[in-house]
Design an enzyme around this catalytic site. Structure first.
Site, PDB file in Angstrom:
ATOM      1  CD  GLN A   1      -3.115   0.848   0.386  1.00 20.23           C
ATOM      2  OE1 GLN A   1      -3.319  -0.283  -0.049  1.00 20.23           O
ATOM      3  NE2 GLN A   1      -3.905   1.870   0.113  1.00 20.23           N
ATOM      4  CD  GLU A   2       2.609   3.703   3.769  1.00 23.45           C
ATOM      5  OE1 GLU A   2       3.067   4.647   3.089  1.00 23.45           O
ATOM      6  OE2 GLU A   2       1.835   3.867   4.725  1.00 23.45           O
TER       7      GLU A   2
END
Length: 474
Positions: free
Chosen positions: A327-328
């Site tokens: 996600q990051e």
């Protein structure tokens, strides 16, 4: 498989093959079917679906859940405005049993529509069409393996299946077809049902020379032909069949909604894109052949070993941390955000310094620092949220937007009669709406305005991806 493991495996197959009862279609035990239809599913807010795990229907590539069935299901649930929960099982008989018991609402596989199965479930409109084909090995003329077929003696006439042993997925429609074909040709075809093996795995055994023949749907066979250039799939054993999803007989409203949606969606350009992506585009075959794939190699990323090692310092599943890292940064160690966050876990320079990270783009250092930060957040949230599973959501949101905004949302929840220790439909609502003056100007709020949609989606997307990782990596 090598050595003694291969010997034991083949011995078990031979023992199964020698049992006459295994070569006949078993009549499933009639179970009482629950009554649970669309209204109840919508009230629950999610559709529980079972699908199978292979290179077309459902898998992970470089951290991204993918698959023909998964994409169709996401489109359907988005259209219906409910969440999707995916369960993985390649056991068709078990899936039908779970459907009737109410453990799942929908079977989303390439189910061949048959009269026998129609006695137990209702089929939807077909999402595609296929026929069953024989998968056999094209031998290397220089091979010394005595049990392989002759390169010049590929089976082309179905009559030549007489006396042959064919391995198929247990409980599949391939068993029914082969038994019917045996009657049609007036001779015996030895059908061996293999439990816990999916059709694609059996194709691999044919390619490796472990077994001589298997059966599968032509669309799946053509995809696997791209991976195994030593298999032949040109001998059909059935007419074209409808491939559909399955629902309970007691779910007529769900059936009608699915049918209406499928009829419309199959005519759309989006469906054509999805279909071509998984079944017609040869360039997509590198997805399965490449590394970091749940099918070949069982890896989410090249950093799995580092993530597993660092997760020893925190009571978290490494797959959850992998979902956060995706996600990051999408597993790109050099990436830098507009705000200055860097590396796999997108640490701000001040945060990296606090947790002992000297080289912020070093995968091992960045992950170690990110884990320490998560542990720090978890320790502080443990003073306020008792349940570890609930606390996880608070920690994820804090990692994204800062602990101050999450504490503000907890205060707002408590002030408005909600439970400040429960995330869903309680604290998440106030974080989501903290961009509205009504909330960020409230006297209990200390950290002011927050664009709450980002952390709200952040938590949901990580947890959703984590469920996919658990499904496919275990």
């Amino acid at each position: 498989m090598r050595g003694i493991e291969r010997f034991v495996w083949l011995l078990l197959i031979l023992l199964v093959a020698c049992k006459p009862s295994e070569n006949k279609v078993k009549t499933s035990v009639v179970e009482k079917e629950v009554s649970f239809d669309l209204k109840e599913i919508q009230e629950r807010g999610k559709l529980i679906v079972v699908t199978d795990y292979n290179s077309t229907n459902y898998f992970i590539y470089k951290g991204t859940p993918m698959g023909y069935q998964l994409e169709l299901l996401n489109e359907f649930c988005n259209n219906l405005g409910i969440k999707l929960e995916v369960i993985v099982s390649n056991d068709v008989e078990k899936n039908i049993s779970d459907l009737r018991k109410g453990n799942v609402d929908l079977i989303a596989q390439n189910l061949a529509v048959t009269r026998e199965r129609s006695k137990e479930i209702k089929f939807t409109e077909p999402h595609t069409y296929s026929r069953q084909v024989l998968v056999q090995r094209i031998d290397d003329k220089n091979s010394n393996k005595s049990h392989q077929t002759d390169f010049n003696q590929l089976i082309r006439n179905q009559l030549d299946l007489a006396g042959k042993t064919i391995y198929v997925q247990k409980g599949s429609s391939y068993v029914t077809r082969l038994n019917n074909l045996s009657d049609e040709i007036g001779d015996t075809i030895n059908v061996v049902e293999i439990p816990d093996y999916e059709a694609e795995q059996l194709i691999g055994l044919v390619a490796e020379g472990e077994i001589l023949y298997t059966i599968c749907d032509e669309i799946l066979a053509r995809v696997n032909k791209n991976y195994y250039d030593n298999i032949d799939i040109e001998t059909p054993i059935s007419f074209p069949q409808k491939m559909a999803w399955g629902v309970r007989k007691s779910s007529p409203d769900l059936l009608q909604v699915v049918n209406n949606w499928l009829t419309r969606f199959r005519k759309s350009s989006k469906y054509n894109i999805i279909y071509k992506k998984y079944f017609l585009n040869r360039r997509s075959t590198h997805i399965v052949d490449a590394g970091y794939n749940s099918l070949k190699g069982g890896s989410v990323s090249q950093f799995d070993d580092i993530i597993k090692k660092e997760c020893e310092n925190i009571d978290w599943d490494w797959k959850l941390v992998a979902a956060l890292i995706y996600q990051e940064s999408r597993f790109l160690p050099e990436i830098k955000s507009w705000a200055g966050a860097q590396g796999l876990m997108q640490l701000m320079p001040e945060t990296a310094k606090t947790f002992g990270v000297h080289n912020i783009t070093s995968p091992s250092e960045n992950i170690r620092g990110g884990i320490k930060f998560l542990k720090w957040l978890d320790k502080r949230m443990a003073l306020r949220v008792d349940d570890p599973e609930e606390r996880l959501k608070f920690v994820l949101a804090s990692y994204n937007v800062g602990i101050g905004h999450v504490l503000d949302a907890m205060k707002l929840a408590e002030k408005n009669g909600k439970n400040p220790q429960i995330w869903d439909d309680n604290v998440d609502y106030y974080l989501l709406n903290k961009s509205k003056p009504k909330y960020f100007n409230d006297p209990v709020v200390e950290f002011g305005y927050c664009r709450g949609e980002e952390p709200y989606l952040y938590v949901n997307e990580i947890l959703e991806r984590y469920e996919h990782y658990k499904n496919l990596m275990e």
